[in-house]
Design a protein around this motif. Sequence first.
Motif, short mmCIF file in Angstrom:
data_model
loop_
_atom_site.label_atom_id
_atom_site.label_comp_id
_atom_site.label_asym_id
_atom_site.label_seq_id
_atom_site.Cartn_x
_atom_site.Cartn_y
_atom_site.Cartn_z
N ARG A 148 0.83 -1.21 0.00
CA ARG A 148 0.00 0.00 0.00
C ARG A 148 0.87 1.26 0.00
NH1 ARG A 148 -0.15 4.65 3.14
NH2 ARG A 148 -2.23 5.59 3.02
N ASP A 149 1.94 1.24 0.77
CA ASP A 149 2.80 2.43 0.87
C ASP A 149 3.58 2.65 -0.43
OD1 ASP A 149 1.84 2.51 3.42
OD2 ASP A 149 3.66 1.71 4.35
N LEU A 150 4.04 1.54 -1.00
CA LEU A 150 4.80 1.66 -2.25
C LEU A 150 3.90 2.18 -3.36
CD1 LEU A 150 7.49 1.13 -3.71
CD2 LEU A 150 6.64 -1.17 -4.24
N ARG A 151 2.67 1.67 -3.39
CA ARG A 151 1.71 2.12 -4.40
C ARG A 151 1.47 3.61 -4.27
NH1 ARG A 151 -3.52 3.29 -5.17
NH2 ARG A 151 -4.50 2.56 -7.09
N LYS A 152 1.29 4.05 -3.02
CA LYS A 152 1.03 5.47 -2.80
C LYS A 152 2.22 6.31 -3.26
CE LYS A 152 -0.14 8.80 0.80
NZ LYS A 152 -0.26 9.06 2.23
N HIS A 153 3.41 5.81 -2.95
CA HIS A 153 4.63 6.55 -3.32
C HIS A 153 4.77 6.69 -4.85
CE1 HIS A 153 8.79 7.81 -3.57
NE2 HIS A 153 9.04 6.75 -4.32
N VAL A 154 4.66 5.56 -5.54
CA VAL A 154 4.89 5.62 -7.01
C VAL A 154 3.73 6.33 -7.71
CG1 VAL A 154 5.44 4.32 -9.08
CG2 VAL A 154 6.28 3.51 -6.87
N MET A 155 2.52 6.06 -7.26
CA MET A 155 1.37 6.78 -7.83
C MET A 155 1.53 8.28 -7.62
SD MET A 155 -1.03 5.15 -9.46
CE MET A 155 -1.82 3.57 -9.69
N GLY A 156 2.06 8.63 -6.48
CA GLY A 156 2.29 10.04 -6.20
C GLY A 156 3.26 10.66 -7.20
N LEU A 157 4.28 9.91 -7.54
CA LEU A 157 5.21 10.40 -8.57
C LEU A 157 4.52 10.50 -9.93
CD1 LEU A 157 8.45 8.41 -7.63
CD2 LEU A 157 8.08 10.87 -7.42
N LEU A 158 3.78 9.46 -10.27
CA LEU A 158 3.11 9.47 -11.59
C LEU A 158 2.10 10.61 -11.67
CD1 LEU A 158 2.63 5.62 -12.16
CD2 LEU A 158 4.30 7.13 -13.26
N ASP A 159 1.53 10.96 -10.52
CA ASP A 159 0.56 12.06 -10.52
C ASP A 159 1.23 13.41 -10.78
OD1 ASP A 159 -1.82 10.73 -10.33
OD2 ASP A 159 -1.78 10.62 -8.14
N ARG A 160 2.53 13.43 -10.78
CA ARG A 160 3.22 14.66 -11.17
C ARG A 160 3.29 14.78 -12.70
NH1 ARG A 160 8.76 15.27 -8.64
NH2 ARG A 160 8.49 17.34 -9.53
N ASN A 161 2.89 13.72 -13.40
CA ASN A 161 2.74 13.82 -14.86
C ASN A 161 1.34 14.32 -15.19
OD1 ASN A 161 5.26 12.51 -15.15
ND2 ASN A 161 4.27 10.50 -15.11
N THR A 162 1.23 14.94 -16.35
CA THR A 162 -0.09 15.26 -16.89
C THR A 162 -0.24 14.41 -18.14
OG1 THR A 162 0.18 17.53 -16.13
CG2 THR A 162 -1.58 17.10 -17.72
N SER A 163 -1.32 13.66 -18.21
CA SER A 163 -1.42 12.71 -19.32
C SER A 163 -2.22 13.28 -20.48
CB SER A 163 -2.09 11.42 -18.83
OG SER A 163 -3.48 11.61 -18.74
N ALA A 164 -2.18 12.54 -21.57
CA ALA A 164 -2.97 12.91 -22.75
C ALA A 164 -4.44 12.52 -22.57
CB ALA A 164 -2.38 12.23 -23.99
N VAL A 165 -4.76 12.05 -21.38
CA VAL A 165 -6.17 11.90 -20.99
C VAL A 165 -6.60 13.12 -20.18
CG1 VAL A 165 -7.78 10.50 -19.63
CG2 VAL A 165 -6.06 9.39 -21.08
N ASP A 166 -5.66 13.58 -19.32
CA ASP A 166 -5.93 14.82 -18.56
C ASP A 166 -6.13 16.00 -19.52
OD1 ASP A 166 -5.57 13.71 -15.95
OD2 ASP A 166 -3.41 13.77 -16.24
N TYR A 167 -5.23 16.10 -20.48
CA TYR A 167 -5.26 17.19 -21.45
C TYR A 167 -5.60 16.62 -22.83
CZ TYR A 167 -2.81 20.55 -18.33
OH TYR A 167 -2.46 21.40 -17.32
N LEU A 168 -5.97 17.51 -23.74
CA LEU A 168 -6.10 17.11 -25.14
C LEU A 168 -4.72 17.16 -25.78
CD1 LEU A 168 -9.25 19.08 -26.38
CD2 LEU A 168 -8.96 16.59 -26.32
N ASN A 169 -4.36 16.11 -26.47
CA ASN A 169 -3.04 16.03 -27.08
C ASN A 169 -3.13 16.08 -28.60
OD1 ASN A 169 -0.27 15.29 -27.66
ND2 ASN A 169 -1.07 13.24 -28.05
N PHE A 170 -2.41 16.99 -29.21
CA PHE A 170 -2.38 17.09 -30.67
C PHE A 170 -0.97 16.90 -31.21
CE2 PHE A 170 -6.23 19.28 -29.37
CZ PHE A 170 -7.16 18.71 -30.22
N CYS A 171 -0.16 16.19 -30.43
CA CYS A 171 1.21 15.92 -30.85
C CYS A 171 1.30 14.48 -31.34
CB CYS A 171 2.15 16.13 -29.66
SG CYS A 171 3.85 16.33 -30.14
N GLY A 172 1.94 14.29 -32.47
CA GLY A 172 2.15 12.95 -33.02
C GLY A 172 3.62 12.76 -33.32
N ALA A 173 3.99 12.99 -34.59
CA ALA A 173 5.41 13.01 -34.98
C ALA A 173 6.11 11.67 -34.73
CB ALA A 173 6.13 14.15 -34.26
N GLY A 174 5.41 10.59 -34.94
CA GLY A 174 6.02 9.27 -34.80
C GLY A 174 5.45 8.45 -33.66
#
Lengths: 538, 469
Positions: B58-84
């Motif tokens: 549980r603690d490890l999950r919270k820790h790594v999820m916490g790091l991943l939550d510092r990302n913003t995903s292409a689900v959070d935002y609209l993404n119009f970048c492709g390029a490969g």
Amino acid sequence: MSETPQEKVARLARLRRDGGVLRDYRSPRYDEPFIMEQGAPGERGVFVPLAEDGVKKAVGEAADYIPEGMARAAAPVLPEMSQHQVLRHYLRYSQMTLGMDLGSDISEGTCTMKYSPKLHEELVRYHRAADLHPWQDEDTLQGLLEIVYETGQYLKEISGMDGFTLQPGGGSHAVYTNACVMRRYFEARGELGQRDEMITTIFSHPCDAATPKVAGFKVITVMPDENGYPDLEAFKAAVSERTVGCMITNPEDTGIYNPQIDKYVEVLHDAGALAFTDQANANGILGIARARDAGFDACHFNLHKTFSSPHGCEGPASGAYMVTEKLAPYLPVPVVTKVGETYHLDYDRPESIGRVRGFLGNWLCVIRAYAWIRNMGPDGLREVAEISVLNNNYLDRLLMAVKGVTRPYAEGHRRLDQVRYSLEELKEDTGFGTEAVRDRMVDFGIQSYWMSHHPWVVPEPFTPEPCETYDKRDLDEWAATIKKVSDEAYHEPDVVREAPHAQPIDQMRRTEAMEDPAQWAFTWRAYKKKVLGRQGPA
Amino acid sequence: MADKPFIHPYIPNAAPATKEAMLSELGLGSVEEIYAEIPERLRFKGRLDIPEPILAERDLRKHVMGLLDRNTSAVDYLNFCGAGCWQHHVPSVVDEVINRAEFVSAYCGGDYSDLGKYLSRFEFNSMLAELLDFDAVANPIYDWGDVAGRAFRMARRITGRDTVLVPAHISPMRLMEIRTLCQPESMPNSTKIRFYEWDRETGMADLDDLRAKVDDSHAAVYWESPGYLGTIEAHGAEIVKMAHEHGALAINGVDPITLGVLTPPGTVGADIACGDIQALGMHMHAGAGCSGFIAFRDDDPVFAQECPLELYTVMETKTPGQYAVGEAIAERTSYGSRDQGVDWVGTASGLWTIAAAVYMAVMGPQGFKELGETCIARSHYAAKLLGEIPGVEVKLSPHFFKEFVVSLDGTGKSVADVNKKLLAHEIFGGKDLSAEFPELGQSALFCVTEYHDQADIEKLASAVEEVTA
């Protein structure tokens, strides 16, 4: 199998301890046709979005934007199938795949098939890992960059090195990266014309020979001496002013640790050459020995294998490539850096080799490796190494008691993480070699074992690697299974000859298709033309 | 930690009683006696300086999820970048299959015990072959740039010639990978890269320049459709003809998701095709969803014999009607012949081939056709709306599939600046081309797929209008 509950309990208790009592195993067999032969016209597996009326009104027909001659005339001959039928088909295929989670991948020596924690799968499937675009503003990738940067710091500590890249998409890819970095190093020094020979050993992975060749070098392969170590005199004789460096494994595929490894490195350094060690199989030395301390200039780890990322039917994988300060300027771009509390992708590296892959790397594997290292800590990593080595030596004791099994080289020395055994005696006695034993062992729910890379320096080889994942009962079962097959080879040869018996299919035929252009069929349409066309309707 | 035994849930034999029993069976006092094989001078004496463990799941999950939550995903935002690396919808059934533990955990198990893996792989090859109109597909490896470089080296071996002609508007990133594979030109066995020009109006190949340049020293002519800048190449057949007239091979880089509506490389007449399967059911994974394929004609065995990647053939068993899959002509790979092999292979992207197999099967011919039409319609709709913004201009030909070049020169703003401001609108803008193609000025490569609906596109247009005003 008819038995009382009590008998069953007793049998299971003895299961792995007695070569005569083994797992009563049957693989699923679904008799499933190829998907290309399934479905019916008009069926479909998923609806895709269609352009809205407003869009169509604004831009007209899509076909108008396709240049003349580039509109596909005949639809691709793909299945037309409903979703459940497609799902069921591939679930059946998954059930006809033992993999590591169901099987006993003690069999997969040189591959370190350890448990890949399920938590990691939840992490990498999270949209803030899975649905990231590589060219997003780095401010929006800080979590990922932190994971990569910190994993790099841990790997630097574990190897003793100064710099890292996690761009390579597998172990061989990291080894190839090394060949390119060494090439760039000598190019920068103006010595590339002079230095064109890379040295490896026959018990190092094939990529240690093949990747320097692709990088443009001649490859010299050193054979083992009578003790199984790379012949030091032959090694010295191979080193000259033409030498780029070495790309070698230690311990090698035999599991034998070369105690003079630093002497080999010294010979290279004295000649102005570089030394790389392939640490795809570092499991037995985590926290025990470091590449830097033996003098190496570079090394790599597989984040699949040693650091728990799963193999996924052969990828995606990740090779961590580690270097000393001297080679750091040549690492591929971008390099992940930390300035203050923020992480960056540094492209401004004029000495870099360029790229070995697009974008950033297989960083879903890095997320898993990060989680695993954080879960293990310093003592956990060391425990991994110690238990791997203990498991291997315990299994070795059991296997050396099996008739027909021998262990070439280094008598009196203990092996670390794995051993390359030989079934030469069994073959001489019974006619059954390692392939026959392998194809019978699978009938007991044991994963098909890894024999050896080519060439077979050890005759009729097999190479188990019982890493820390496996418990004592697993080891006992594995040994009991090969003992059972050895017994069969001596006393019930027909069972071995006709094996396998409990697999999704029966013994393979038409092996000439593997070599004959008229018969090989890399796709179903080729098979229809080459084989079914000739033999009549399917 | 050091005071009590460390019995990690992933290390069963760390249990003291078991460990003792095993050591005693071996006649050993401790594991240190095994490590006596490593001389003292080579032993690491300290304790690794890495963080103490986070033990509880549980603690490890919270820790790594916490790091991943510092990302913003292409689900959070609209993404119009492709390029490969492109954002297409991934059907849930694809993820369901490739998340199966058997597939996730399998490695190089055998023909029998991992049969399902091999059958899936063969089906992937077979379905991709139908999209491409080729009879032979090899087992994919890292990504498009990697397989392009390998295909060039393959052409070099087949023709005995050492130079490949490449369009000058190839992706610079892809070119870097190719150059690494082709060796520095000072080396005796290097493969030389030379460029032919592209038409600045259409974004297609400059056929006059190619005609002037191609000669009998060339191993291959390479072209892409759609190219890096998004244009569908209309002149594939003419490129093939020019290459063949000079004894060179024709190599077509292609995004297979376009092939429900576009003419496939086999039909165009290419000898070899390469490209990326990422669009066929892979999440982007910050680029890790990429996987490069090579396909080729099978009418001359030299193609298979010089193929750099593993090849799998369908086989039979002693029971009629049963099929197996085996590796063909394995001697030519590095696993078969080390440095005497034609190239090197290694763990690559097997799981992605299974994802692509499921994807192709659920899409079927109708799905690919509709998806192609939607990508074209919606990307052109986006181009139309963006082109109507003052100072914003859509460049190059109208013949694009999902990506197109947008110049911001008329706005006086830089792409970097606009993209930063778009973040406030929860939008990832197009790939900045200003460093890669200075001649295009402040231009960005936008990507619009079936993932983006009309409302998403209109949101993009109004945001761009606002930040460029």
